[in-house]
Design a protein around this motif. Structure first.
Motif, PDB file in Angstrom:
ATOM      1  N   MET A 253      38.614  53.799  43.644  1.00  0.00           N
ATOM      2  CA  MET A 253      39.036  52.838  44.670  1.00  0.00           C
ATOM      3  C   MET A 253      38.493  51.439  44.371  1.00  0.00           C
ATOM      4  O   MET A 253      39.189  50.437  44.524  1.00  0.00           O
ATOM      5  CB  MET A 253      38.542  53.271  46.059  1.00  0.00           C
ATOM      6  N   GLU A 254      37.253  51.404  43.930  1.00  0.00           N
ATOM      7  CA  GLU A 254      36.625  50.108  43.625  1.00  0.00           C
ATOM      8  C   GLU A 254      37.361  49.421  42.481  1.00  0.00           C
ATOM      9  O   GLU A 254      37.640  48.226  42.533  1.00  0.00           O
ATOM     10  CB  GLU A 254      35.153  50.355  43.287  1.00  0.00           C
ATOM     11  N   GLU A 255      37.718  50.172  41.451  1.00  0.00           N
ATOM     12  CA  GLU A 255      38.465  49.600  40.319  1.00  0.00           C
ATOM     13  C   GLU A 255      39.843  49.126  40.767  1.00  0.00           C
ATOM     14  O   GLU A 255      40.283  48.030  40.409  1.00  0.00           O
ATOM     15  CB  GLU A 255      38.610  50.660  39.211  1.00  0.00           C
ATOM     16  N   PHE A 256      40.514  49.956  41.564  1.00  0.00           N
ATOM     17  CA  PHE A 256      41.829  49.599  42.068  1.00  0.00           C
ATOM     18  C   PHE A 256      41.780  48.326  42.904  1.00  0.00           C
ATOM     19  O   PHE A 256      42.566  47.393  42.695  1.00  0.00           O
ATOM     20  CB  PHE A 256      42.419  50.748  42.886  1.00  0.00           C
ATOM     21  N   PHE A 257      40.850  48.282  43.881  1.00  0.00           N
ATOM     22  CA  PHE A 257      40.807  47.126  44.775  1.00  0.00           C
ATOM     23  C   PHE A 257      40.455  45.839  44.035  1.00  0.00           C
ATOM     24  O   PHE A 257      40.921  44.765  44.399  1.00  0.00           O
ATOM     25  CB  PHE A 257      39.859  47.375  45.954  1.00  0.00           C
ATOM     26  N   GLU A 258      39.660  45.950  42.986  1.00  0.00           N
ATOM     27  CA  GLU A 258      39.332  44.740  42.232  1.00  0.00           C
ATOM     28  C   GLU A 258      40.580  44.180  41.538  1.00  0.00           C
ATOM     29  O   GLU A 258      40.878  42.998  41.663  1.00  0.00           O
ATOM     30  CB  GLU A 258      38.230  44.997  41.211  1.00  0.00           C
ATOM     31  N   VAL A 259      41.341  45.013  40.819  1.00  0.00           N
ATOM     32  CA  VAL A 259      42.524  44.474  40.129  1.00  0.00           C
ATOM     33  C   VAL A 259      43.603  44.059  41.132  1.00  0.00           C
ATOM     34  O   VAL A 259      44.362  43.116  40.870  1.00  0.00           O
ATOM     35  CB  VAL A 259      43.100  45.436  39.052  1.00  0.00           C
ATOM     36  N   TYR A 260      43.660  44.733  42.266  1.00  0.00           N
ATOM     37  CA  TYR A 260      44.621  44.366  43.318  1.00  0.00           C
ATOM     38  C   TYR A 260      44.263  42.994  43.904  1.00  0.00           C
ATOM     39  O   TYR A 260      45.127  42.135  44.098  1.00  0.00           O
ATOM     40  CB  TYR A 260      44.625  45.455  44.382  1.00  0.00           C
ATOM     41  N   THR A 261      42.982  42.784  44.150  1.00  0.00           N
ATOM     42  CA  THR A 261      42.532  41.484  44.658  1.00  0.00           C
ATOM     43  C   THR A 261      42.788  40.388  43.630  1.00  0.00           C
ATOM     44  O   THR A 261      43.254  39.295  43.976  1.00  0.00           O
ATOM     45  CB  THR A 261      41.024  41.543  45.012  1.00  0.00           C
ATOM     46  N   TRP A 262      42.499  40.676  42.360  1.00  0.00           N
ATOM     47  CA  TRP A 262      42.759  39.688  41.298  1.00  0.00           C
ATOM     48  C   TRP A 262      44.241  39.310  41.268  1.00  0.00           C
ATOM     49  O   TRP A 262      44.586  38.155  41.047  1.00  0.00           O
ATOM     50  CB  TRP A 262      42.336  40.241  39.946  1.00  0.00           C
ATOM     51  N   ALA A 263      45.124  40.282  41.480  1.00  0.00           N
ATOM     52  CA  ALA A 263      46.565  39.997  41.496  1.00  0.00           C
ATOM     53  C   ALA A 263      46.912  39.063  42.653  1.00  0.00           C
ATOM     54  O   ALA A 263      47.672  38.106  42.486  1.00  0.00           O
ATOM     55  CB  ALA A 263      47.364  41.293  41.593  1.00  0.00           C
ATOM     56  N   GLN A 264      46.337  39.318  43.837  1.00  0.00           N
ATOM     57  CA  GLN A 264      46.596  38.458  44.990  1.00  0.00           C
ATOM     58  C   GLN A 264      46.134  37.031  44.736  1.00  0.00           C
ATOM     59  O   GLN A 264      46.759  36.077  45.180  1.00  0.00           O
ATOM     60  CB  GLN A 264      45.881  38.998  46.228  1.00  0.00           C
TER      61      GLN A 264
END
Length: 193
Positions: A111-122
């Motif tokens: 989840m931590e890895e996912f949320f980091e790349v998701y936030t970077w995309a935003q």
């Protein structure tokens, strides 16, 4: 698309379906000539996706921090194993190496890895596709929570639409091939463009 990072669990999970889909994804990546980039471990569905890709003739790059190397969970049979100092460096290296990201079932680390790349995309740090392989409906509650974030005005629908959600590995990869970023980075107004 040459390389895809896969974030997933270092356990097998409660259902055999998790490992089966990891194997299907690893095999499909190899068949399509896409290099798998992942956390470098030999255990859990991390090991399953890597082994499947290797078995199908694919290239696999593992990125693992020294502390996990010392615990002897590193996969020794990869195309390449990159050793970094910290978990932060691991994520940065995986992002740098990859043209997209796929999230399989996993725990807090996934989840931590996912949320980091998701936030970077935003924030516009990358414009790479982010896919969720929703095996056995594992991520349904997370997807419901995203809808709650939208309702409560903490997430805009346009950022929610950055995510590609599928239950079949081949359908997910198909959407990756046709992905075109359409969302402006957060905090940039349309007048500035």
């Amino acid at each position: 698309m040459k390389r895809v990072s896969v974030f997933c669990g270092s356990n097998h999970g409660a259902s055999i379906l998790y490992e089966q889909d990891a194997v299907r994804l690893g095999t499909q990546l190899a068949k399509e000539g896409i290099t798998l980039v992942y956390g470098g471990s030999k255990v859990g569905i991390m090991g399953a996706v890597a082994n499947a890709s290797l078995k199908a003739g694919g290239e696999v790059i593992g990125v693992i921090p020294t502390m996990l190397m010392e615990r002897e969970i590193a996969h020794k049979g990869l195309t390449e194993l990159i050793i970094v100092n910290t978990m932060h460096e691991r994520k940065a290296k995986m992002e740098e190496l990859s043209d997209g990201f796929i999230v399989l079932p996993g725990g807090p680390g996934t989840m931590e890895e996912f949320f980091e790349v998701y936030t970077w995309a935003q924030l516009g740090e990358h414009q790479k596709p982010i896919g969720i392989l929703n095996t056995n409906h594992y991520y349904n509650k997370l997807l419901d929570f995203f809808n709650h974030m939208i309702e409560q005005q903490f997430l805009k629908e346009e950022y929610h639409s950055l995510l590609i959600v599928e239950e079949e590995p081949n359908l997910l990869l198909d959407k990756f091939k046709h992905y075109t970023p359409t969302v402006l980075p957060k905090w940039i107004s349309r007048q500035e463009i």
